[in-house]
Design a protein around this motif. Structure first.
Motif, PDB file in Angstrom:
ATOM      1  N   GLY A  19     -18.535 -12.974   4.841  1.00  0.00           N
ATOM      2  CA  GLY A  19     -18.861 -13.854   3.718  1.00  0.00           C
ATOM      3  C   GLY A  19     -19.563 -13.121   2.596  1.00  0.00           C
ATOM      4  N   ALA A  20     -20.527 -12.297   2.944  1.00  0.00           N
ATOM      5  CA  ALA A  20     -21.284 -11.586   1.911  1.00  0.00           C
ATOM      6  C   ALA A  20     -20.487 -10.429   1.327  1.00  0.00           C
ATOM      7  CB  ALA A  20     -22.596 -11.077   2.501  1.00  0.00           C
ATOM      8  N   GLY A  21     -19.884  -9.634   2.194  1.00  0.00           N
ATOM      9  CA  GLY A  21     -19.180  -8.449   1.727  1.00  0.00           C
ATOM     10  C   GLY A  21     -17.937  -8.762   0.912  1.00  0.00           C
ATOM     11  N   VAL A  22     -17.116  -9.637   1.432  1.00  0.00           N
ATOM     12  CA  VAL A  22     -15.849  -9.930   0.765  1.00  0.00           C
ATOM     13  C   VAL A  22     -16.025 -10.950  -0.354  1.00  0.00           C
ATOM     14  CG1 VAL A  22     -13.515 -10.852   1.086  1.00  0.00           C
ATOM     15  CG2 VAL A  22     -14.487  -9.315   2.790  1.00  0.00           C
ATOM     16  N   LEU A  23     -16.731 -12.015  -0.076  1.00  0.00           N
ATOM     17  CA  LEU A  23     -16.861 -13.081  -1.073  1.00  0.00           C
ATOM     18  C   LEU A  23     -17.957 -12.826  -2.096  1.00  0.00           C
ATOM     19  CD1 LEU A  23     -16.485 -16.154   1.314  1.00  0.00           C
ATOM     20  CD2 LEU A  23     -14.709 -14.993  -0.006  1.00  0.00           C
ATOM     21  N   GLY A  24     -18.938 -11.992  -1.757  1.00  0.00           N
ATOM     22  CA  GLY A  24     -20.081 -11.821  -2.648  1.00  0.00           C
ATOM     23  C   GLY A  24     -20.093 -10.577  -3.515  1.00  0.00           C
ATOM     24  N   ALA A  56     -22.507  -6.501   3.288  1.00  0.00           N
ATOM     25  CA  ALA A  56     -22.120  -6.766   4.679  1.00  0.00           C
ATOM     26  C   ALA A  56     -23.201  -6.314   5.658  1.00  0.00           C
ATOM     27  CB  ALA A  56     -20.795  -6.068   4.998  1.00  0.00           C
ATOM     28  N   LEU A  57     -23.856  -5.185   5.345  1.00  0.00           N
ATOM     29  CA  LEU A  57     -24.888  -4.663   6.237  1.00  0.00           C
ATOM     30  C   LEU A  57     -26.213  -5.426   6.148  1.00  0.00           C
ATOM     31  CD1 LEU A  57     -24.348  -0.819   5.806  1.00  0.00           C
ATOM     32  CD2 LEU A  57     -23.889  -2.171   7.848  1.00  0.00           C
ATOM     33  N   THR A  58     -26.536  -5.956   4.979  1.00  0.00           N
ATOM     34  CA  THR A  58     -27.875  -6.515   4.778  1.00  0.00           C
ATOM     35  C   THR A  58     -27.944  -8.033   4.650  1.00  0.00           C
ATOM     36  OG1 THR A  58     -27.699  -6.231   2.384  1.00  0.00           O
ATOM     37  CG2 THR A  58     -28.684  -4.424   3.634  1.00  0.00           C
ATOM     38  N   ALA A  59     -26.842  -8.695   4.464  1.00  0.00           N
ATOM     39  CA  ALA A  59     -26.860 -10.138   4.176  1.00  0.00           C
ATOM     40  C   ALA A  59     -27.530 -10.959   5.269  1.00  0.00           C
ATOM     41  CB  ALA A  59     -25.449 -10.644   3.931  1.00  0.00           C
TER      42      ALA A  59
END
Length: 106
Positions: free
Chosen positions: A42-47, A70-73
């Motif tokens: 969600g964070a890496g791809v969408l954010g 992706a690592l920190t979300a």
């Protein structure tokens, strides 16, 4: 090439970042691993687009931003949840936020 409307490079970079996070977290339960994967995707791809735009970065940074998100979300989300559980701290922050301009006007 796009996959579900997002560049394949972003999907691959995000997946690798999530695998690294899962590998470096030996005590995750199945539910925890599932949550890590969902939050990372969600964070890496969408954010990443939003983050690149907000930080006014060039598109050269897309993959780096996707990996970092992706690592920190998940940790960021946990911190926000812990912060929001402390109502006294929230009240102090809200008071400061509301009154921050009033101090400069005096």
């Amino acid at each position: 090439m796009l996959f579900l409307g997002y560049p394949v490079e972003i999907w691959i970079a995000t997946a690798l970042a999530i695998l690294i996070k899962l590998k470096s977290s030996p005590f995750l339960t199945l539910c925890g691993a599932f949550t890590t994967v969902l939050v990372g995707i969600g964070a890496g791809v969408l954010g990443y687009r939003t983050a690149v735009t907000l930080l006014e970065l060039s598109t050269d940074w897309n993959i780096v931003v996707a990996v970092l998100l992706a690592l920190t979300a998940e940790n960021i989300a946990k911190t926000v949840i812990e912060f929001s559980a402390d109502t006294s701290m929230l009240k102090e922050f809200a008071s400061w936020f509301i009154n921050r301009d009033k101090k400069g006007q005096k």
